[in-house]
Design an enzyme around this catalytic site. Structure first.
Site, PDB file in Angstrom:
ATOM      1  N   TRP A 139     -40.994   7.728 -39.946  1.00 44.21           N
ATOM      2  CA  TRP A 139     -42.071   8.597 -40.258  1.00 44.21           C
ATOM      3  C   TRP A 139     -42.664   7.224 -39.279  1.00 44.21           C
ATOM      4  O   TRP A 139     -43.597   7.054 -39.159  1.00 44.21           O
ATOM      5  CB  TRP A 139     -42.846   8.579 -41.506  1.00 44.21           C
ATOM      6  CG  TRP A 139     -42.710   9.460 -42.038  1.00 44.21           C
ATOM      7  CD1 TRP A 139     -41.891   9.925 -42.609  1.00 44.21           C
ATOM      8  CD2 TRP A 139     -43.126  11.301 -41.478  1.00 44.21           C
ATOM      9  NE1 TRP A 139     -41.869  11.528 -42.789  1.00 44.21           N
ATOM     10  CE2 TRP A 139     -42.611  12.514 -42.311  1.00 44.21           C
ATOM     11  CE3 TRP A 139     -44.004  11.170 -40.210  1.00 44.21           C
ATOM     12  CZ2 TRP A 139     -43.063  13.666 -41.618  1.00 44.21           C
ATOM     13  CZ3 TRP A 139     -44.865  12.513 -40.518  1.00 44.21           C
ATOM     14  CH2 TRP A 139     -43.979  13.932 -40.952  1.00 44.21           C
ATOM     15  N   TYR A 188     -36.508   5.417 -41.497  1.00 48.46           N
ATOM     16  CA  TYR A 188     -36.905   6.430 -41.836  1.00 48.46           C
ATOM     17  C   TYR A 188     -37.736   6.187 -40.665  1.00 48.46           C
ATOM     18  O   TYR A 188     -38.660   5.752 -40.177  1.00 48.46           O
ATOM     19  CB  TYR A 188     -37.214   6.133 -43.296  1.00 48.46           C
ATOM     20  CG  TYR A 188     -37.713   7.903 -43.838  1.00 48.46           C
ATOM     21  CD1 TYR A 188     -36.039   8.305 -44.421  1.00 48.46           C
ATOM     22  CD2 TYR A 188     -38.992   8.374 -44.555  1.00 48.46           C
ATOM     23  CE1 TYR A 188     -36.412   9.568 -44.691  1.00 48.46           C
ATOM     24  CE2 TYR A 188     -38.470   9.868 -44.876  1.00 48.46           C
ATOM     25  CZ  TYR A 188     -37.582   9.892 -45.375  1.00 48.46           C
ATOM     26  OH  TYR A 188     -37.064  11.681 -45.925  1.00 48.46           O
TER      27      TYR A 188
END
Length: 762
Positions: free
Chosen positions: A114, A112
């Protein structure tokens, strides 16, 4: 010491004798995020992963059939620390085995986005490039944050990334807007962050400028503090999940009183006639009047009527928060936001129209061009198997079964190996107890991590990765004011390596090194990516210095050319010369394309869809945290200081608390049929009755490790959220549609063990 860039700001690290002792915010930032204070102390705490580690049964039975590796013990078994050579040999062997036996489509690249603000050491990009170099992987699309919106908006207005980069600027709003109606509020805490970094925080000053100019704000939210600061703010404490009904009633008033802009609708939209018939009740026999909406929303009918008249009389900006589409039928509030703005006819005018997430990201409304700096290519993925990101559990539990997505039928791939670098699924995903069952299915789970999160504890092979402060990189974000030369501040903690070094070693073992590295080390890549960004910068009328000058100076203030930013201004001025990227070239209030999909849960125009009746009396909202980014640095000082008796705080209305004998700072058990968690209590009048609120991101901490349906003792709300798609169109997450009950906790409190490393064997 130079600056470094993080998703929540730019800081100057303070280092004493090789150890990080402080993070000083950049002097130019008028509203720096305090999240940076969490990093010293946390970066080298006992929670840090210092050496490669392998789950005991996996290591002991590596040569046996994968089914004999005690997959059910993930999350509840000791690890064995091993050398890098041993760990990388195990990973390479498993990748080669799965590829040979099942093909690349059996590998899921589960990162993901981030992981890091740095443009080169970006975990998601590194993982995807590596797997593409090795022949591809099954992948995910969209995001937990904006899944429904990303799929819907191209059908009705345009690509979501383009829209977010073209939003009307805060300066323009201060000069021209008179009324700002915020569905889901305008929470400044969310705007601490932006993907790639937030070097200069803009939202607080933007709101302040608007307030000083006399703009009136309406906060349509169950939470008063979803919009704080402006002098003239009205709070409409709407019932969760009913914003669509409220917007429809506003449209009904506009039509009934002849206040809608018929000329705009005819020239710039398609399908408004069918929608107006629906609002009048000609389709389903139910007129969407203020009286109808009042019963659903708890907003008085007369106030709905007054607000509609005020919106028509003033230059009005209508904004919708991301959170509203993270719900069942989440497409509807976004579609209705555009439709309501079209009915007013102010789209494309200064200070008016609509916004999709002002306050959700720092760079939305910056008024700057969307130049994003260096880019690291992920390569080309020959594998076509994918899932919407919020359907991970369904994929693992139901391989080979079909699912709907954006008008097509697809099939869940049969995943044998999960490779995760960046992100924490035990934070992001809904119904964690269901996920725990699914997590036993893959034959191998490999994780790169800095800290012993639940994601790492539930893996088979854990490879310790560096943080942004332990490597050189370039910090840059779309529309951001500064580009940062991120000089390494401290040596890697323990034996941590950066993701690029890990994948370079793996690619060497797997015979794809030349494709992955192209013969470059990390420093050579930084120089190349920067130099490649300079011609793109010129296309934005931005001139960047040579790399040596940038690296020496430590930062560049990007000289964005001044321009007036008004969303869809060019389209309004000449819709034939500047058509939208929709089938009609116009705003699609009715979409023939979506209607053709035949989805009952997302038909061809905005509709009110009744949600299942709540089985329990309290509606739980799980929004973004103030004290961390998602779950990052929950073990840090800033997040820890916010806890109540070690638990994540949850806000409850005073009436609901009194009815249950609950007092401020008590610990409560929050539960439904899917699970239960403990939380600390904040009693408040600033949340409407019948609603409780807790931030996401408390590290998953079950009472019984590795066991589904165990009490979660730290305050992770995703043990009770439902894991269903927002609709057949998007399959986005629907975390905000959940009911719970709350009871005071009696007896001894279990200790928090979320931040303790697993047992290690010699």
């Amino acid at each position: 010491m130079g600056f470094t860039s993080l998703h929540w700001g730019v800081y100057r690290p303070r280092v004493v004798n090789g150890r990080l002792t402080g993070m000083d915010p950049a002097h130019w930032d008028g509203d720096p995020s305090p999240i940076g204070a969490s990093i010293p102390g946390a970066i080298d705490s006992t929670t840090r992963i210092r050496r490669p580690a392998v789950r005991r049964s996996f290591l002991e039975r590596f040569d046996d059939h994968p089914a004999l590796r005690n997959l059910h013990l993930r999350g509840n078994e000791a690890f064995v620390e091993v050398s890098w050579d041993v760990a990388l040999d195990l990973v390479a062997t498993e990748l080669a085995r799965v590829k040979s036996e099942h093909g690349n489509q059996a590998i899921f690249g589960g990162s993901y986005g981030w992981g890091s603000a740095g443009r080169f050491h970006h975990a998601q990009s590194q993982l995807h490039r590596f797997l593409n170099s090795y022949g591809g992987y099954a992948y995910s699309v969209d995001s937990y944050s904006l899944g429904a919106g990303r799929v819907l908006m191209p059908h009705i207005v345009g690509n979501m990334d383009w829209l977010l980069g073209a939003h009307t600027s805060w300066q323009n709003l201060a000069e021209h807007c008179e009324l700002f109606v915020a569905f889901g509020g305008l929470p400044v805490k969310n705007a601490q962050c932006s993907p790639g970094g937030a070097s200069d925080h803009l939202v607080s000053s933007g709101i302040r400028q608007m307030s000083d100019a006399g703009v009136r704000f309406v906060n349509v939210s169950p939470l008063r503090d979803d919009l704080l600061g402006p002098e003239h703010t009205e709070w409409l404490a709407v019932r969760p999940g009913t914003d669509t009904a409220l917007m429809m009633a506003l449209c009904w008033v506009l039509v009934d009183e002849g206040l809608h802009n018929e000329a705009f609708l005819r020239e710039y939209t398609v399908g408004h006639e069918r929608f107006i018939e629906y609002v009048r009740g000609a389709v389903d026999g139910v007129a969407k009047t203020p009286e109808w909406a009042a019963l659903l929303t708890d907003i008085p009918a007369h106030r709905i009527t007054e607000l509609a008249r005020e919106m028509a009389a003033k230059r009005t900006m209508i904004n919708v928060a991301y959170s509203l589409q993270r719900a069942q039928f989440g497409e509807q509030p976004f579609w209705m936001t555009v439709t309501l703005a079209a009915m007013l006819g102010q789209i494309g005018l200064p200070g008016g129209g609509f916004g999709l997430g002002y306050g959700c990201m720092n760079n939305t409304g910056s008024g700057r061009k969307a130049f994003s700096g260096p880019r690291f290519s992920q390569g080309v993925n020959p594998v076509k198997a994918f899932i919407p990101v919020a359907r991970v559990t369904d994929m693992l539990l139901h391989p080979g079964e079909s699912f709907d997505y954006n008008g097509q039928r697809h099939v869940y791939p049969d995943i044998r190996l999960v490779y995760w670098a960046g992100g924490n699924i035990f934070h992001h995903h809904q119904d964690i107890n269901r996920l725990l069952t699914a997590w036993q299915r893959p034959e191998t789970i490999v994780v790169h991590e800095q800290f012993w999160t639940a994601q790492a504890k539930h893996a088979d092979i854990v490879l310790p990765a560096t943080t942004a402060l332990e490597r050189d990189d370039i910090g840059s974000a779309a529309s951001d004011r500064f580009m940062i030369a991120m000089h390494q501040a401290i040596e890697p903690v323990g034996e941590a390596r950066d993701d690029y070094a890990i994948f370079a070693d793996l690619s060497r073992r797997l015979g794809c090194e030349s494709v992955f590295t192209e013969g470059r080390d990390a420093g050579q890549w930084l120089r190349l990516l920067y130099e490649e960004s300079r011609p793109r910068a010129r296309s934005f009328a931005i001139e960047l210095p040579e790399f040596e000058q940038f690296w020496h100076d430590g930062l560049i203030e990007v000289d964005y050319p001044p321009e007036e930013t008004v969303l869809l201004k060019a389209f309004r001025e000449d819709p034939l010369a500047n058509p939208l990227q929709t089938p009609s070239g116009k705003i699609e209030i009715f979409s023939e394309t979506i209607a053709g999909f035949g989805y009952a849960d997302c038909p061809g125009h905005p509709v009110w869809l009744d949600k299942p009746a709540q089985s329990l009396p309290l509606h739980l909202l799980s929004n973004q945290p103030k004290t961390r980014l998602h779950s990052q640095y929950d073990h840090g000082s800033y997040s820890q200081a916010s806890k109540i008796q070690g638990r994540e705080p949850m806000t409850i209305n005073r009436q609901d608390a009194m009815a249950r004998g609950i007092c401020d700072e008590d610990v409560v058990r929050v539960y439904n049929s899917r699970g239960a968690f403990l939380a600390g209590v904040r009693v408040s009048d600033d949340i409407r009755p019948g609603v409780v609120q807790i931030a996401t991101g408390a590290w998953f901490d079950p009472l019984v490790k590795g066991q589904a349906n165990s009490l979660e003792k730290h305050g992770n709300p995703n043990v009770v959220t439902e894991d269903i798609g927002a609709s057949s169109l998007s399959q986005g997450c629907s975390a905000q549609t959940v009911s719970v009950e709350v009871e005071k906790w009696h007896g001894e409190l279990p200790a928090i063990t979320a931040f303790a490393p697993p047992e290690m064997l010699a």
